[in-house]
Design a protein around this motif. Structure first.
Motif, PDB file in Angstrom:
ATOM      1  N   LEU A 147     -16.196  79.260  20.363  1.00 21.00           N
ATOM      2  CA  LEU A 147     -16.284  78.861  18.964  1.00 21.00           C
ATOM      3  C   LEU A 147     -17.360  79.675  18.247  1.00 21.00           C
ATOM      4  O   LEU A 147     -17.152  80.132  17.126  1.00 21.00           O
ATOM      5  N   ALA A 148     -18.469  79.885  18.947  1.00 19.54           N
ATOM      6  CA  ALA A 148     -19.551  80.678  18.346  1.00 19.54           C
ATOM      7  C   ALA A 148     -19.078  82.099  18.053  1.00 19.54           C
ATOM      8  O   ALA A 148     -19.337  82.646  16.973  1.00 19.54           O
ATOM      9  N   ALA A 149     -18.359  82.683  19.013  1.00 17.17           N
ATOM     10  CA  ALA A 149     -17.853  84.039  18.821  1.00 17.17           C
ATOM     11  C   ALA A 149     -16.905  84.081  17.639  1.00 17.17           C
ATOM     12  O   ALA A 149     -16.961  85.007  16.799  1.00 17.17           O
ATOM     13  N   LEU A 150     -16.027  83.094  17.559  1.00 17.33           N
ATOM     14  CA  LEU A 150     -15.066  83.067  16.452  1.00 17.33           C
ATOM     15  C   LEU A 150     -15.782  82.938  15.119  1.00 17.33           C
ATOM     16  O   LEU A 150     -15.444  83.646  14.161  1.00 17.33           O
ATOM     17  N   ALA A 151     -16.780  82.070  15.088  1.00 17.96           N
ATOM     18  CA  ALA A 151     -17.526  81.876  13.836  1.00 17.96           C
ATOM     19  C   ALA A 151     -18.190  83.170  13.429  1.00 17.96           C
ATOM     20  O   ALA A 151     -18.130  83.583  12.263  1.00 17.96           O
ATOM     21  N   GLY A 152     -18.810  83.826  14.408  1.00 13.40           N
ATOM     22  CA  GLY A 152     -19.467  85.090  14.110  1.00 13.40           C
ATOM     23  C   GLY A 152     -18.475  86.108  13.587  1.00 13.40           C
ATOM     24  O   GLY A 152     -18.736  86.815  12.603  1.00 13.40           O
ATOM     25  N   LEU A 153     -17.340  86.209  14.216  1.00 11.66           N
ATOM     26  CA  LEU A 153     -16.337  87.201  13.811  1.00 11.66           C
ATOM     27  C   LEU A 153     -15.792  86.865  12.430  1.00 11.66           C
ATOM     28  O   LEU A 153     -15.514  87.778  11.626  1.00 11.66           O
ATOM     29  N   ALA A 154     -15.657  85.565  12.141  1.00 15.97           N
ATOM     30  CA  ALA A 154     -15.087  85.152  10.859  1.00 15.97           C
ATOM     31  C   ALA A 154     -15.985  85.604   9.719  1.00 15.97           C
ATOM     32  O   ALA A 154     -15.485  85.971   8.651  1.00 15.97           O
ATOM     33  N   THR A 155     -17.300  85.633   9.955  1.00 16.38           N
ATOM     34  CA  THR A 155     -18.187  86.081   8.878  1.00 16.38           C
ATOM     35  C   THR A 155     -18.049  87.576   8.622  1.00 16.38           C
ATOM     36  O   THR A 155     -18.384  88.038   7.548  1.00 16.38           O
ATOM     37  N   VAL A 156     -17.576  88.304   9.605  1.00 17.36           N
ATOM     38  CA  VAL A 156     -17.412  89.752   9.436  1.00 17.36           C
ATOM     39  C   VAL A 156     -16.018  90.060   8.901  1.00 17.36           C
ATOM     40  O   VAL A 156     -15.855  90.776   7.907  1.00 17.36           O
ATOM     41  N   SER A 157     -14.992  89.475   9.570  1.00 16.31           N
ATOM     42  CA  SER A 157     -13.631  89.791   9.147  1.00 16.31           C
ATOM     43  C   SER A 157     -12.739  88.596   9.493  1.00 16.31           C
ATOM     44  O   SER A 157     -12.639  88.165  10.650  1.00 16.31           O
ATOM     45  N   SER A 158     -12.092  88.033   8.470  1.00 12.03           N
ATOM     46  CA  SER A 158     -11.275  86.844   8.693  1.00 12.03           C
ATOM     47  C   SER A 158     -10.001  87.203   9.458  1.00 12.03           C
ATOM     48  O   SER A 158      -9.541  86.453  10.323  1.00 12.03           O
ATOM     49  N   VAL A 159      -9.439  88.386   9.153  1.00 10.50           N
ATOM     50  CA  VAL A 159      -8.225  88.806   9.855  1.00 10.50           C
ATOM     51  C   VAL A 159      -8.522  88.972  11.343  1.00 10.50           C
ATOM     52  O   VAL A 159      -7.770  88.515  12.210  1.00 10.50           O
ATOM     53  N   GLY A 160      -9.669  89.588  11.593  1.00  8.06           N
ATOM     54  CA  GLY A 160     -10.078  89.779  12.984  1.00  8.06           C
ATOM     55  C   GLY A 160     -10.230  88.446  13.692  1.00  8.06           C
ATOM     56  O   GLY A 160      -9.814  88.286  14.841  1.00  8.06           O
ATOM     57  N   ALA A 161     -10.797  87.456  12.982  1.00  8.69           N
ATOM     58  CA  ALA A 161     -11.005  86.147  13.589  1.00  8.69           C
ATOM     59  C   ALA A 161      -9.668  85.513  13.953  1.00  8.69           C
ATOM     60  O   ALA A 161      -9.505  84.948  15.042  1.00  8.69           O
ATOM     61  N   VAL A 162      -8.693  85.637  13.048  1.00  9.41           N
ATOM     62  CA  VAL A 162      -7.372  85.049  13.298  1.00  9.41           C
ATOM     63  C   VAL A 162      -6.733  85.712  14.524  1.00  9.41           C
ATOM     64  O   VAL A 162      -6.226  85.056  15.446  1.00  9.41           O
ATOM     65  N   LEU A 163      -6.818  87.026  14.529  1.00  5.11           N
ATOM     66  CA  LEU A 163      -6.214  87.760  15.650  1.00  5.11           C
ATOM     67  C   LEU A 163      -6.896  87.390  16.967  1.00  5.11           C
ATOM     68  O   LEU A 163      -6.238  87.173  17.990  1.00  5.11           O
ATOM     69  N   PHE A 164      -8.225  87.278  16.899  1.00  3.45           N
ATOM     70  CA  PHE A 164      -8.989  86.981  18.110  1.00  3.45           C
ATOM     71  C   PHE A 164      -8.648  85.572  18.609  1.00  3.45           C
ATOM     72  O   PHE A 164      -8.503  85.354  19.828  1.00  3.45           O
ATOM     73  N   THR A 165      -8.498  84.634  17.651  1.00  2.61           N
ATOM     74  CA  THR A 165      -8.128  83.268  18.027  1.00  2.61           C
ATOM     75  C   THR A 165      -6.799  83.263  18.770  1.00  2.61           C
ATOM     76  O   THR A 165      -6.640  82.641  19.835  1.00  2.61           O
ATOM     77  N   SER A 166      -5.834  83.989  18.195  1.00  2.00           N
ATOM     78  CA  SER A 166      -4.506  83.998  18.834  1.00  2.00           C
ATOM     79  C   SER A 166      -4.585  84.654  20.225  1.00  2.00           C
ATOM     80  O   SER A 166      -3.915  84.214  21.168  1.00  2.00           O
ATOM     81  N   LEU A 167      -5.445  85.678  20.352  1.00  2.00           N
ATOM     82  CA  LEU A 167      -5.598  86.340  21.661  1.00  2.00           C
ATOM     83  C   LEU A 167      -6.166  85.357  22.679  1.00  2.00           C
ATOM     84  O   LEU A 167      -5.651  85.240  23.805  1.00  2.00           O
ATOM     85  N   LEU A 168      -7.205  84.617  22.245  1.00  2.00           N
ATOM     86  CA  LEU A 168      -7.831  83.667  23.167  1.00  2.00           C
ATOM     87  C   LEU A 168      -6.844  82.590  23.579  1.00  2.00           C
ATOM     88  O   LEU A 168      -6.743  82.225  24.762  1.00  2.00           O
ATOM     89  N   LEU A 169      -6.071  82.091  22.578  1.00  2.00           N
ATOM     90  CA  LEU A 169      -5.088  81.044  22.873  1.00  2.00           C
ATOM     91  C   LEU A 169      -4.036  81.565  23.847  1.00  2.00           C
ATOM     92  O   LEU A 169      -3.634  80.880  24.790  1.00  2.00           O
ATOM     93  N   ALA A 170      -3.604  82.795  23.573  1.00  2.00           N
ATOM     94  CA  ALA A 170      -2.573  83.375  24.439  1.00  2.00           C
ATOM     95  C   ALA A 170      -3.073  83.464  25.872  1.00  2.00           C
ATOM     96  O   ALA A 170      -2.351  83.150  26.823  1.00  2.00           O
ATOM     97  N   ILE A 171      -4.321  83.872  26.024  1.00  2.00           N
ATOM     98  CA  ILE A 171      -4.848  84.046  27.381  1.00  2.00           C
ATOM     99  C   ILE A 171      -5.053  82.701  28.058  1.00  2.00           C
ATOM    100  O   ILE A 171      -4.718  82.532  29.234  1.00  2.00           O
TER     101      ILE A 171
END
Lengths: 945, 292
Positions: free
Chosen positions: B232-256
């Motif tokens: 969650l911390a990583a996602l929050a950090g990424l969301a402050t930089v790039s929201s698209v990146g956060a969405v993609l990263f979330t889906s990657l984590l879920l997939a894994i």
């Protein structure tokens, strides 16, 4: 031959016994023979006595046969060893066959070759066992034979096939044809009907088949039930002989019925019979691999051991029609030639061992085949009548005439004179014949007198040469007193220039590996003649004004007056040499003194090429000043070459010096030297400034670049200040150094090379710094790269092993790896630039050294001889045919072939002290890449080790 | 050749038998077995194990985001250093507390050695930080980014997630991460930044996985919670930089963590391995005693 008393008694006894036997049996036969025709009884002879007599006679006959065989054959008579023509790359020789014309066919174990050798062992031809069209398809012949039509047939056990080499294909080289598949053929032979015999090892059979012109096999028959047949050979009765592995040797008839086995017939036990063959008398020869012998099984009598020693692992055997026995010794990998019946082949052998009576027979038979060569000096062609003295070379059937002794003379004095000459020159000079030079028509009495002379000076043959008037064609004849064959032999008269032949030195062909035996024989023949003439130099010393008891005609030197100067020089040279030796020993003693051996000095000496050159010249002088006479031609030439090269070197040096010291050239040179050094330094500064920017857009590390650049700039600054400090003294230094040119041009050149090395010292320093830095980085990177992958170099096993590192080790290693990787391009560029500069200097120095080497090593005296007196260095001779007339002997003029320039230089090249670069190009490149230092210095010490 | 009725065929080579070489009797197929080595997985267990991958992905993500903030000047090096120091000390205490010091006793590593390592590490990093800062000045930023991305990808590939495979090499993985961090640190504006960045990289790539491993072994429940919090911390950090990146990263984590375990169990059903007497021989016994 053993002529002890015991042997002669034995001989006598043997002969007496046989003779008595002969006499008794003849006498008995004469008494007994009328029995058949007349009706009378048998006297008192009983039936029992007849039986007994018959039994005894049988055993006596056997004994006589044995004695005859043992008298006839000779054990272990090794004549020649022919090395395996395939070399030692493959296995030892295995199969051998001897054809009727005497050529030998040899195969070796697992070698795809069949070699055809002459009877003396030269390789005539090598057939590669390779199927045409398929380059890779080779096969390995086990045994070889030759068919009736003269084609080579081999047994190939690997592929289970019989191959025949057909030389008559459209392809010029001929090709191998597979004629038949056989299970596992080993031995192969051809019987008296022309059928091919093949020993099939695994199936235990011997196949025989005929071959038609289309290479089809016909009339195939097999003999079964053999235990591992190996070698097969035709038998005298039309059948064949086959040897079984670790078993017996069996003889079969022409109808393939078992006739007998040798072990049962002769009561002989074989170890492991290998090769079999049949000689000209019909006896069977068997090689025993285990017992290392070769036995002969005659048709009558017990077996004879022909070869009992000197074999290691005999394989195939073959007999030639000349009575030689060829044994393929796989253990020593050679073919051994034995002559088991020397009595039969004696006529082909050397006569030295034979007695005097035989010698005469030998000569008369030999002379019919060989022509008699008379080498006649052309300066004696106008001599007055007399007798010919010279040397008779009986091996070559030639006479080398050295001089003519004129009439009148006292025979005893001539003989005395000759024995004295013989003692001094060690040449067997003798009276060879007579020479008559009659201006008028032939006088009958003179010719008779000349023939009578032959009885006083007994020589065999007695040569008579007579010249009539001014005729070109002389008549020549020989007289054979002891010969019983009145054959007229052919004579060849060869004229030679006595002076040239005496002075010239024959260079026998050096590459004996390529030249055949025949050529070598020719060369030795020639060298015998050259030797004879050269050794009898003492004979030519007497000049025509000498009033000795004997008048001679031969070549005489005309330059008696000039020779006085030579004599004076000879006399003067002895004290000069002694003085020189004394001086040299003094100098070398000083050089060897311990003061000069301390570390900084000895290091300096080894780095200065001038010192090396001076030491080299010192050695040369020592060689020249040795008081002893040169022992042979090579040493003499070496001395002369060194002397001339030294002279020319010094002359060139003095020339250079005289040029330098005229018109204040030294001063000009010194004036230009400083600006040149300045200019070089400035150029280097510019180069460094360029490198400190962004050269060629390369990604350099700015900080490191600046540091390195400043470091090198400071060095150049130092250098320039030193040069300027030196500048007032440079002219003086040059002036004194220039004086050393009187020691020779080579010394001056070496000094030049050293000066270049000193003036470019800053470049050398830069190169060393750059190389060290680069080397450190390369080694660090390669080691850290292993750490990066989690590996390390195992020193004990010399390999890369995996290793587990600690966390801090990993961190520091990777940190350093990253830093070194990003700094590498900067260092590499500096290294590259300075290495190129260094290589430039090295190339210039190398060229100078090459020149020095050239002057040092060129055999100038030999080259001068080659230019002016080309006959002095003879490579050989050529014969020109002079005019001819029927009935008169063939006349040839012998001219000397001079040695070619290349071989003169090659033969007499003087050794130099410098060895050429130690590194090959590949290792040089590798060293440059890894940043190891490359030295142009010559490693004299290494060479001496 | 006909089998002789009187004799039975034996599967031995040392006796001469009246059967052809390729003869087998009817017992041959009786020994056929299927999927001997197949293991049955439980969905929850697989999801639990995938936590290691999620953790490592999140580590890389947090490192990159932190570097981003440093590069942009939004995060002061002192602040980061302080946070890192506090979390390190916390982790150090936790490391020993989780198993009651059993691991430390086993390895025999003293606290003095720990201190020494820390000192060496800090000294070297601090000493080299000026060099690091100017190291890649003349090299273009894109090259550095590409190199770092490759190295981080290599780090993820070679990381030791607990599987027993030839490709796993924790040494290489860690070295690649250090290389990437040094490359990225050399782009930062000052040498102090570079020092803090490299230190942070060491903590997150070298020390954090060690603690994770211990947590996973000792207190699985706590480990799940830590993983979720970390993600969650990583996602929050990424969301402050790039929201698209956060969405993609979330889906990657879920997939894994959800999709991949499901697929693994689903495809397990189609597994079809056969074993039998035709298999090549396997040496089951431990032969290492013969090597001594």
């Amino acid at each position: 031959m053993d002529y002890t008393l015991e042997t002669s008694q034995q001989k006598e006894k043997l002969l007496k016994t046989i003779y008595t036997l002969q006499l008794k049996s003849i006498a008995t036969f004469q008494t007994a023979s009328p029995l058949l025709s007349s009706q009378r009884g048998m006297g008192m002879v009983t039936q029992h006595q007849v039986h007994q007599l018959a039994d005894k006679a049988k055993s006596l006959c056997e004994d006589l046969d044995n004695v005859k065989n043992l008298l006839h054959y000779c054990q272990d008579n090794l004549v020649q060893r022919i090395p395996n023509p395939t070399g030692s790359r493959y296995g030892g020789v295995s199969g051998i066959h001897c054809s009727l014309d005497g050529s030998i066919y040899v195969t070796a174990e697992s070698a795809p070759w069949v070699h055809v050798l002459s009877s003396t062992g030269q390789t005539l031809r090598s057939l590669s066992c390779r199927q045409t069209g398929k380059e890779s398809d080779t096969f390995l012949p086990e045994d070889v034979t030759v068919t009736r039509t003269g084609m080579v047939a081999v047994a190939d056990m690997m592929n289970g096939a019989i191959w025949v080499f057909n030389p008559h294909t459209s392809l010029s080289k001929g090709e191998w044809i597979k004629i038949r598949k056989v299970g596992s053929p080993r031995g192969i032979g051809v019987d008296s009907m022309g059928k091919i015999l093949v020993a099939d090892y695994a199936q235990g059979q011997v196949h025989s088949f005929a071959l038609d012109y289309a290479f089809k096999t016909l009339n195939i028959h097999s003999v079964p039930n053999l235990q591992g047949p190996r070698y097969v050979s035709p038998a005298p009765n039309g059948g064949f002989v086959v040897s079984e592995e670790c078993g017996d040797v069996k003889v079969f008839t022409s109808s393939r019925k078992l006739l007998c086995s040798l072990s049962s017939k002769y009561g002989h036990r074989f170890g492991n019979p290998a090769g079999v063959c049949v000689d000209m008398d019909g006896s069977i020869l068997v090689a025993d691999e285990q017992r290392r012998t070769v036995h002969l099984f005659p048709e009558r009598g017990s077996p004879v051991c022909l070869v009992s020693t000197r074999l290691r692992r005999p394989a195939g055997v073959a007999c030639s029609s000349f009575g030689h026995l060829f044994v393929a010794d796989a253990g020593e990998n050679c073919v051994k030639v034995f002559s088991p019946a020397p009595a039969a082949s004696r006529s082909n052998r050397s006569p030295e061992a034979a007695g005097v009576a035989e010698r005469a027979v030998y000569h008369s038979s030999r002379i019919a085949a060989m022509v008699l060569k008379v080498f006649f000096p052309s300066c004696c062609s106008s001599a007055e009548s007399g007798i010919l003295i010279g040397r008779w070379i009986s091996e070559q059937n030639s006479a080398v005439i050295l001089a003519v002794v004129h009439f009148p003379f006292i025979p005893v004095q001539v003989k005395q004179y000759l024995s004295e000459v013989q003692r001094v020159t060690k040449v067997s000079v003798s009276v060879l014949g007579s020479w008559s030079n009659s201006k008028q028509e032939k006088e009958e009495s003179l010719s008779e007198f000349l023939e009578d002379l032959g009885t006083i000076f007994s020589h065999e043959p007695w040569i008579q040469i007579s010249k009539e008037g001014d005729g070109k064609f002389w008549s020549c004849s020989t007289l054979q007193k002891h010969s019983n064959s009145p054959k007229e032999e052919e004579i060849i008269l060869v004229y030679y220039d006595q002076r040239k032949v005496m002075l010239s030195y024959l260079h026998p062909p050096s590459d004996t590996a390529t030249s055949t035996d025949h050529k070598a024989d020719d060369a030795s023949e020639l060298s015998a003649i050259f030797d004879t003439v050269a050794k009898s130099r003492i004979l030519f010393m007497t000049d025509r004004y000498d009033d000795g008891p004997i008048k001679l005609t031969h070549w005489q030197s005309d330059g008696v007056e000039a020779s006085i100067i030579v004599e004076l020089m000879k006399q003067a040279s002895v004290p000069a040499c002694m003085l020189l030796t004394l001086l040299l020993s003094l100098i070398s003693g000083v050089c060897r003194s311990r003061v000069l051996k301390f570390w900084p000095l000895s290091f300096l000496w080894s780095k200065l090429s001038t010192c090396e050159q001076l030491g080299h010249r010192l050695q040369h002088l020592q060689v020249i000043s040795i008081n002893k006479k040169a022992q042979n031609q090579t040493q003499l030439m070496r001395k002369a070459n060194i002397f001339v090269s030294l002279l020319i070197d010094v002359a060139l040096g003095i020339l250079l010096m005289s040029w330098l010291y005229r018109k204040n050239r030294i001063g000009h040179l010194a004036d230009t030297l400083i600006p040149v050094a300045d200019h070089v330094a400035e150029e280097l500064q510019d180069l460094l400034q360029w490198l400190m920017g962004a050269p060629a857009g390369l990604k350099m590390n700015r900080a490191l670049d600046q540091v390195l650049g400043r470091f090198f700039l400071y060095h150049i600054h130092l250098w320039i200040s030193y040069i300027h400090l030196m500048s007032p003294f440079i002219e003086m230094i040059l002036w004194y150094v220039g004086l050393s040119a009187c020691l020779g041009l080579t010394v001056a050149l070496c000094i030049l090379s050293d000066i270049i090395a000193l003036l470019t010292f800053h470049i050398y320093c830069f190169y060393v710094y750059g190389a060290r830095l680069y080397c450190l980085k390369i080694y660090g990177l390669s080691s850290l790269w292993r750490l990066f992958r989690g590996k390390k170099w195992n020193v004990l096993r010399q390999r890369v092993d995996s290793c587990s590192y600690d966390l801090d080790q990993l961190f520091i290693g990777t940190l350093l790896f990253t830093i070194l990787l990003f700094l590498l391009p900067t260092t590499a560029l500096y290294y590259l630039v300075f290495t190129l500069l260094r290589l430039l200097v090295v190339i210039v120095q190398g060229l100078i050294h090459l020149l020095v080497d050239l002057i040092d090593s060129l055999p100038l005296y030999s080259i001068i001889l080659w230019l002016c007196r080309s006959y002095r260095l003879a490579a050989g001779v050529k014969f020109r045919v002079l005019e001819q007339q029927d009935g008169k002997p063939l006349r040839l003029l012998m001219q000397i072939n001079p040695l070619s320039y290349g071989s003169v230089v090659q033969t007499y090249r003087l050794p130099t002290y410098s060895c050429y670069p130690k590194d090959s190009w590949a290792s040089l490149c590798k060293k440059l890449f890894l940043g190891e230092l490359i030295y142009p210095w010559k490693h004299k010490g290494d060479k001496q080790d | 050749m006909e089998p002789v009725p009187g004799r039975r065929w034996q599967k031995v080579l040392y006796e001469r038998q009246p059967f052809p070489d390729n003869y087998v009797d009817q017992r041959f197929l009786g020994e056929l077995r299927k999927n001997v080595h197949a293991r049955r997985y439980r969905y929850q267990a697989v999801v639990f194990q995938s936590g290691a991958v999620v953790q490592q992905l999140c580590s890389v993500c947090i490192f990159v985001v932190t570097w981003w903030y440093m590069d942009a000047g939004m995060l002061s090096p002192q602040g980061l250093f302080g946070v890192a120091l506090v979390s390190s000390l916390l982790g150090y205490v936790l490391f020993d507390a989780v198993d009651g010091g059993a691991g430390r006793r086993e390895s025999g590593r003293t606290r003095w050695a720990d201190l020494k390592s820390t000192l060496v590490f800090a000294a070297f990093t601090y000493g080299f930080s000026p060099v690091l800062k100017t190291l890649t000045e003349s090299i273009s930023t894109d090259t550095i980014y590409a190199m770092s991305a490759l190295m981080l990808l290599g780090h993820l590939i070679f990381f030791d997630y607990g599987a027993n495979a030839a490709i796993v090499s924790s040494t290489l993985s860690l070295n690649m991460a250090i290389f990437a961090s040094v490359c990225l640190a050399s782009r930062l504006p000052r040498s102090l930044h570079a020092f803090v960045m490299v230190t942070f990289a060491m903590q997150i790539f070298a020390l954090w996985p060690m603690l994770q491993k211990k947590l996973k072994a000792q207190t699985p429940r706590c480990y799940v919670g830590v993983t979720v919090l970390f993600a969650l911390a990583a996602l929050a950090g990424l969301a402050t930089v790039s929201s698209v990146g956060a969405v993609l990263f979330t889906s990657l984590l879920l997939a894994i963590s959800c999709l991949c375990p499901y697929c693994l169990i689903r495809f397990q059903l189609t597994k079809d391995n056969i074993h039998g007497p035709w298999d090549e021989a396997e040496i089951k016994e431990d032969l290492s005693r013969f090597l001594m």
